[in-house]
Write a protein that holds these residues in place. Sequence first.
Motif, PDB file in Angstrom:
ATOM      1  N   VAL A 301    -120.695 -95.665  20.273  1.00  0.00           N
ATOM      2  CA  VAL A 301    -120.872 -95.439  21.708  1.00  0.00           C
ATOM      3  C   VAL A 301    -120.316 -96.639  22.455  1.00  0.00           C
ATOM      4  O   VAL A 301    -120.488 -97.783  22.022  1.00  0.00           O
ATOM      5  CB  VAL A 301    -122.358 -95.236  22.056  1.00  0.00           C
ATOM      6  CG1 VAL A 301    -122.517 -94.778  23.497  1.00  0.00           C
ATOM      7  CG2 VAL A 301    -122.994 -94.224  21.110  1.00  0.00           C
ATOM      8  N   VAL A 302    -119.638 -96.389  23.572  1.00  0.00           N
ATOM      9  CA  VAL A 302    -119.063 -97.484  24.359  1.00  0.00           C
ATOM     10  C   VAL A 302    -120.128 -98.125  25.239  1.00  0.00           C
ATOM     11  O   VAL A 302    -120.361 -99.326  25.193  1.00  0.00           O
ATOM     12  CB  VAL A 302    -117.880 -96.986  25.213  1.00  0.00           C
ATOM     13  CG1 VAL A 302    -117.336 -98.117  26.080  1.00  0.00           C
ATOM     14  CG2 VAL A 302    -116.776 -96.434  24.316  1.00  0.00           C
ATOM     15  N   ASP A 303    -120.773 -97.316  26.085  1.00  0.00           N
ATOM     16  CA  ASP A 303    -121.825 -97.832  26.965  1.00  0.00           C
ATOM     17  C   ASP A 303    -122.752 -96.685  27.349  1.00  0.00           C
ATOM     18  O   ASP A 303    -122.571 -95.546  26.890  1.00  0.00           O
ATOM     19  CB  ASP A 303    -121.235 -98.515  28.209  1.00  0.00           C
ATOM     20  CG  ASP A 303    -120.270 -97.613  28.976  1.00  0.00           C
ATOM     21  OD1 ASP A 303    -120.528 -96.398  29.075  1.00  0.00           O
ATOM     22  OD2 ASP A 303    -119.256 -98.123  29.488  1.00  0.00           O
ATOM     23  N   VAL A 304    -123.733 -96.978  28.187  1.00  0.00           N
ATOM     24  CA  VAL A 304    -124.749 -95.976  28.525  1.00  0.00           C
ATOM     25  C   VAL A 304    -124.122 -94.779  29.218  1.00  0.00           C
ATOM     26  O   VAL A 304    -124.438 -93.624  28.900  1.00  0.00           O
ATOM     27  CB  VAL A 304    -125.852 -96.606  29.401  1.00  0.00           C
ATOM     28  CG1 VAL A 304    -126.837 -95.536  29.868  1.00  0.00           C
ATOM     29  CG2 VAL A 304    -126.594 -97.679  28.616  1.00  0.00           C
ATOM     30  N   MET A 305    -123.237 -95.011  30.164  1.00  0.00           N
ATOM     31  CA  MET A 305    -122.606 -93.904  30.877  1.00  0.00           C
ATOM     32  C   MET A 305    -121.760 -93.052  29.941  1.00  0.00           C
ATOM     33  O   MET A 305    -121.796 -91.818  29.975  1.00  0.00           O
ATOM     34  CB  MET A 305    -121.745 -94.422  32.032  1.00  0.00           C
ATOM     35  CG  MET A 305    -122.524 -94.749  33.293  1.00  0.00           C
ATOM     36  SD  MET A 305    -123.287 -93.282  34.015  1.00  0.00           S
ATOM     37  CE  MET A 305    -123.742 -93.905  35.616  1.00  0.00           C
ATOM     38  N   GLN A 306    -120.993 -93.705  29.074  1.00  0.00           N
ATOM     39  CA  GLN A 306    -120.123 -92.962  28.166  1.00  0.00           C
ATOM     40  C   GLN A 306    -120.923 -92.149  27.168  1.00  0.00           C
ATOM     41  O   GLN A 306    -120.433 -91.146  26.645  1.00  0.00           O
ATOM     42  CB  GLN A 306    -119.179 -93.939  27.445  1.00  0.00           C
ATOM     43  CG  GLN A 306    -118.096 -93.275  26.605  1.00  0.00           C
ATOM     44  CD  GLN A 306    -118.563 -92.993  25.174  1.00  0.00           C
ATOM     45  OE1 GLN A 306    -119.417 -93.697  24.638  1.00  0.00           O
ATOM     46  NE2 GLN A 306    -117.992 -91.962  24.559  1.00  0.00           N
ATOM     47  N   SER A 307    -122.172 -92.520  26.923  1.00  0.00           N
ATOM     48  CA  SER A 307    -122.991 -91.759  25.986  1.00  0.00           C
ATOM     49  C   SER A 307    -123.254 -90.337  26.473  1.00  0.00           C
ATOM     50  O   SER A 307    -123.635 -89.468  25.689  1.00  0.00           O
ATOM     51  CB  SER A 307    -124.326 -92.474  25.751  1.00  0.00           C
ATOM     52  OG  SER A 307    -125.145 -92.440  26.911  1.00  0.00           O
ATOM     53  N   LEU A 308    -123.052 -90.097  27.763  1.00  0.00           N
ATOM     54  CA  LEU A 308    -123.226 -88.758  28.328  1.00  0.00           C
ATOM     55  C   LEU A 308    -121.977 -87.901  28.160  1.00  0.00           C
ATOM     56  O   LEU A 308    -121.995 -86.703  28.451  1.00  0.00           O
ATOM     57  CB  LEU A 308    -123.575 -88.865  29.821  1.00  0.00           C
ATOM     58  CG  LEU A 308    -124.855 -89.654  30.148  1.00  0.00           C
ATOM     59  CD1 LEU A 308    -124.973 -89.868  31.653  1.00  0.00           C
ATOM     60  CD2 LEU A 308    -126.081 -88.920  29.618  1.00  0.00           C
ATOM     61  N   HIS A 309    -120.900 -88.511  27.672  1.00  0.00           N
ATOM     62  CA  HIS A 309    -119.607 -87.828  27.543  1.00  0.00           C
ATOM     63  C   HIS A 309    -119.476 -87.216  26.149  1.00  0.00           C
ATOM     64  O   HIS A 309    -118.589 -87.535  25.369  1.00  0.00           O
ATOM     65  CB  HIS A 309    -118.486 -88.841  27.806  1.00  0.00           C
ATOM     66  CG  HIS A 309    -117.128 -88.240  27.919  1.00  0.00           C
ATOM     67  ND1 HIS A 309    -116.125 -88.468  27.000  1.00  0.00           N
ATOM     68  CD2 HIS A 309    -116.584 -87.407  28.845  1.00  0.00           C
ATOM     69  CE1 HIS A 309    -115.033 -87.824  27.353  1.00  0.00           C
ATOM     70  NE2 HIS A 309    -115.282 -87.175  28.462  1.00  0.00           N
ATOM     71  N   VAL A 310    -120.405 -86.322  25.831  1.00  0.00           N
ATOM     72  CA  VAL A 310    -120.410 -85.645  24.530  1.00  0.00           C
ATOM     73  C   VAL A 310    -120.737 -84.168  24.763  1.00  0.00           C
ATOM     74  O   VAL A 310    -121.412 -83.820  25.736  1.00  0.00           O
ATOM     75  CB  VAL A 310    -121.441 -86.269  23.566  1.00  0.00           C
ATOM     76  CG1 VAL A 310    -120.972 -87.616  23.061  1.00  0.00           C
ATOM     77  CG2 VAL A 310    -122.806 -86.407  24.228  1.00  0.00           C
ATOM     78  N   PRO A 311    -120.265 -83.280  23.882  1.00  0.00           N
ATOM     79  CA  PRO A 311    -120.457 -81.841  24.107  1.00  0.00           C
ATOM     80  C   PRO A 311    -121.909 -81.408  24.201  1.00  0.00           C
ATOM     81  O   PRO A 311    -122.230 -80.440  24.873  1.00  0.00           O
ATOM     82  CB  PRO A 311    -119.766 -81.199  22.895  1.00  0.00           C
ATOM     83  CG  PRO A 311    -118.756 -82.201  22.450  1.00  0.00           C
ATOM     84  CD  PRO A 311    -119.384 -83.529  22.721  1.00  0.00           C
ATOM     85  N   PHE A 312    -122.819 -82.114  23.509  1.00  0.00           N
ATOM     86  CA  PHE A 312    -124.206 -81.658  23.519  1.00  0.00           C
ATOM     87  C   PHE A 312    -124.985 -82.164  24.737  1.00  0.00           C
ATOM     88  O   PHE A 312    -126.170 -81.881  24.865  1.00  0.00           O
ATOM     89  CB  PHE A 312    -124.934 -82.041  22.221  1.00  0.00           C
ATOM     90  CG  PHE A 312    -124.910 -83.508  21.881  1.00  0.00           C
ATOM     91  CD1 PHE A 312    -125.818 -84.377  22.441  1.00  0.00           C
ATOM     92  CD2 PHE A 312    -123.983 -83.995  20.985  1.00  0.00           C
ATOM     93  CE1 PHE A 312    -125.801 -85.725  22.120  1.00  0.00           C
ATOM     94  CE2 PHE A 312    -123.960 -85.335  20.644  1.00  0.00           C
ATOM     95  CZ  PHE A 312    -124.871 -86.204  21.213  1.00  0.00           C
ATOM     96  N   VAL A 313    -124.352 -82.897  25.618  1.00  0.00           N
ATOM     97  CA  VAL A 313    -124.977 -83.243  26.902  1.00  0.00           C
ATOM     98  C   VAL A 313    -124.399 -82.344  27.988  1.00  0.00           C
ATOM     99  O   VAL A 313    -125.104 -81.517  28.559  1.00  0.00           O
ATOM    100  CB  VAL A 313    -124.771 -84.733  27.240  1.00  0.00           C
ATOM    101  CG1 VAL A 313    -125.359 -85.044  28.626  1.00  0.00           C
ATOM    102  CG2 VAL A 313    -125.454 -85.615  26.192  1.00  0.00           C
ATOM    103  N   LEU A 314    -123.127 -82.511  28.275  1.00  0.00           N
ATOM    104  CA  LEU A 314    -122.457 -81.662  29.267  1.00  0.00           C
ATOM    105  C   LEU A 314    -121.108 -81.266  28.684  1.00  0.00           C
ATOM    106  O   LEU A 314    -120.173 -82.077  28.669  1.00  0.00           O
ATOM    107  CB  LEU A 314    -122.282 -82.403  30.600  1.00  0.00           C
ATOM    108  CG  LEU A 314    -123.574 -82.775  31.341  1.00  0.00           C
ATOM    109  CD1 LEU A 314    -123.268 -83.725  32.494  1.00  0.00           C
ATOM    110  CD2 LEU A 314    -124.279 -81.531  31.870  1.00  0.00           C
ATOM    111  N   ARG A 315    -120.997 -80.041  28.214  1.00  0.00           N
ATOM    112  CA  ARG A 315    -119.796 -79.611  27.507  1.00  0.00           C
ATOM    113  C   ARG A 315    -118.555 -79.684  28.371  1.00  0.00           C
ATOM    114  O   ARG A 315    -117.499 -80.149  27.922  1.00  0.00           O
ATOM    115  CB  ARG A 315    -119.989 -78.173  27.001  1.00  0.00           C
ATOM    116  CG  ARG A 315    -118.922 -77.708  26.038  1.00  0.00           C
ATOM    117  CD  ARG A 315    -119.062 -76.238  25.720  1.00  0.00           C
ATOM    118  NE  ARG A 315    -118.621 -75.390  26.818  1.00  0.00           N
ATOM    119  CZ  ARG A 315    -118.484 -74.067  26.751  1.00  0.00           C
ATOM    120  NH1 ARG A 315    -118.778 -73.452  25.629  1.00  0.00           N
ATOM    121  NH2 ARG A 315    -118.080 -73.366  27.786  1.00  0.00           N
ATOM    122  N   THR A 316    -118.662 -79.232  29.618  1.00  0.00           N
ATOM    123  CA  THR A 316    -117.482 -79.229  30.485  1.00  0.00           C
ATOM    124  C   THR A 316    -117.046 -80.649  30.813  1.00  0.00           C
ATOM    125  O   THR A 316    -115.851 -80.947  30.865  1.00  0.00           O
ATOM    126  CB  THR A 316    -117.767 -78.454  31.780  1.00  0.00           C
ATOM    127  OG1 THR A 316    -118.987 -78.928  32.365  1.00  0.00           O
ATOM    128  CG2 THR A 316    -117.917 -76.970  31.511  1.00  0.00           C
TER     129      THR A 316
END
Length: 623
Positions: A301-316
């Motif tokens: 993981v890069v940082d806290v914000m980037q951790s949200l950039h995964v298909p199982f959080v927000l696919r689009t």
Amino acid sequence: MGAALLASWPWDNLGFYKYLLYGPLVGKAVASRAWEAASPDRWILLLLLLFGLRALTYQLWSSYSNMLFATRRRRVVRDGVDFHQIDKEWDWDNFLILHALMAATALYAFPSLRHLPLWPDARGLAVAVLVHASATEPLAYAAHRAFHGAIGGRLYSRYHSLHHSTRVPQPFTAGLATPLEHMVLGALMALPLAAACAAGCGSVALAFAYVLGFDFLRAMGHCNVEVIPSSLFQAFPVLRYLIYTPTYHAIHHTKKEANFCLFMPLFDRLGGTIDPQSWDMHKKMSAGVDEVPDFVFLAHVVDVMQSLHVPFVLRTFASTPFSVQLFLLPMWPFAFLVMLAMWVWSKTFVISCYNLRGRLHQIWAVPRYGFQYFLPFAKDGINKQIELAILRADKMGVKVLSLAALNKNEALNGGGTLFVNKHPDLRVRVVHGNTLTAAVILNEIPKGTAEVFMTGATSKLGRAIALYLCKKRVRVMMMTLSTERFQKIQKEAPAEFQQYLVQVTKYRSAQHCRTWIVGKWLSPREQRWAPPGTHFHQFVVPPIIGFRRDCTYGKLAAMRLPKDVQGLGACEYSLERGVVHACHAGGVVHFLEGYTHHEVGAIDVDRIDVVWEAAFKHGLRPA
């Protein structure tokens, strides 16, 4: 032939502005202070709340279905969800706008519905269940069969084919249909509630429970992950005709000629349309089927914000290059708490996957964030996580595991040598991928360049780039304060080329050079020494910020995967779709070429051109 009636959404061209269609309801709720108990328009607030919860239901199921670390063994259709499908389902929630407008119209047409009691009685629930089973289910079954075959197949080709146009069932696929189909579905959904209200036993709680239950089952049926244990049907065989499963509905999406029911397979039984493999396949999927990848890219993981950039959080969101968005800010506290939990309890997990030439590739993540790699006390824990991931891959039968970014940091584990030396009998090949990274950077430098300035020149990548360039008779000004490390690299070059390696200790020495290769962070003050027109080639993580408007800045070394890649639906950090970091691509090439050596430690300069040519042979291209 013109477009079929109600086959497309009238707000297709509005994009995000389609949500303004909720505007009149929101405006009315605010103007009448609908949150107050005495407000006559309290029903509007309840309606908006219901549709917010409906959207959340599908989103939560989408998140669950894309949690490959928890669901991969029970996935029915094993293909990945690609960008084409994600784009097609981008406006999956169009039907919620339609249903909201239909509901608001009904509430205006029948004012008594606005004053239903809050809590239900048993009669209301009984009426709703009875009408659902006796009316909604058989009518939905009949409508579904009609959309598949009526009038010479015209209903299918003009309407229902859209719903079947994607490869992998997903919760959002439930929303991929035409306005006509969703109008029919909305009317069928309303029947039990209308019956309960007509019988004088309707309520707000009943409406919420039935509608959200309806959405829950639709999202579940499309989730592509078997969630109902086969032991339940073995213990109570009658249940298999009362509730469908994700496997059951996935068979319908795959074969299109069976399993038409809404939620109750009883009507397929009565109609003779149950696929004979339904129960055996459900038992198999419920038990779980192992799937071993051939290639693994071990990221972090890069940082806290980037951790949200995964298909199982927000696919689009994950399907677009990462950038910080305002809508992410409310999620930051939760993501921060997840980071702390991962630090304490988590282990390496699967993020996403894709297929290349019939072989499964997976992206795994070490549960550590970028800043943690620079904490001295965290070093041993991180190496332990990486080591366990390598041993797990070796036990599974993975052919190649490629280390990403900080996972191969020289100060952390010697570019992977720590693990190879500790476990000399590894069958999985451990790869840092930096040979191809060096090749990408070197091939970005314009032909005919006579001189370059380099920071980070004594690093693993910097050393290889400097030695390669000096052999091409390019003068390399190596920015380093350590004469000892410079001389060590210089001695590696053949005697006739050593003159092309020059040590510099001040940035002002490069104020005439327009080609900078950056392997170490540059401040605005340091960038100021570059002359106008300079291009900054980069291999520093994170990349430097472009402060100079009269200069150009290259991105981190990356390559585009071959065109025949399948099931790729997530962007790798800030890179474009289909583009991966060069170290990822280097691992892919290592696997495709069938190399039997580990690629760890120092870069073999003589293999840079070999790996570059191999990448092109297999269809990878510079980004």
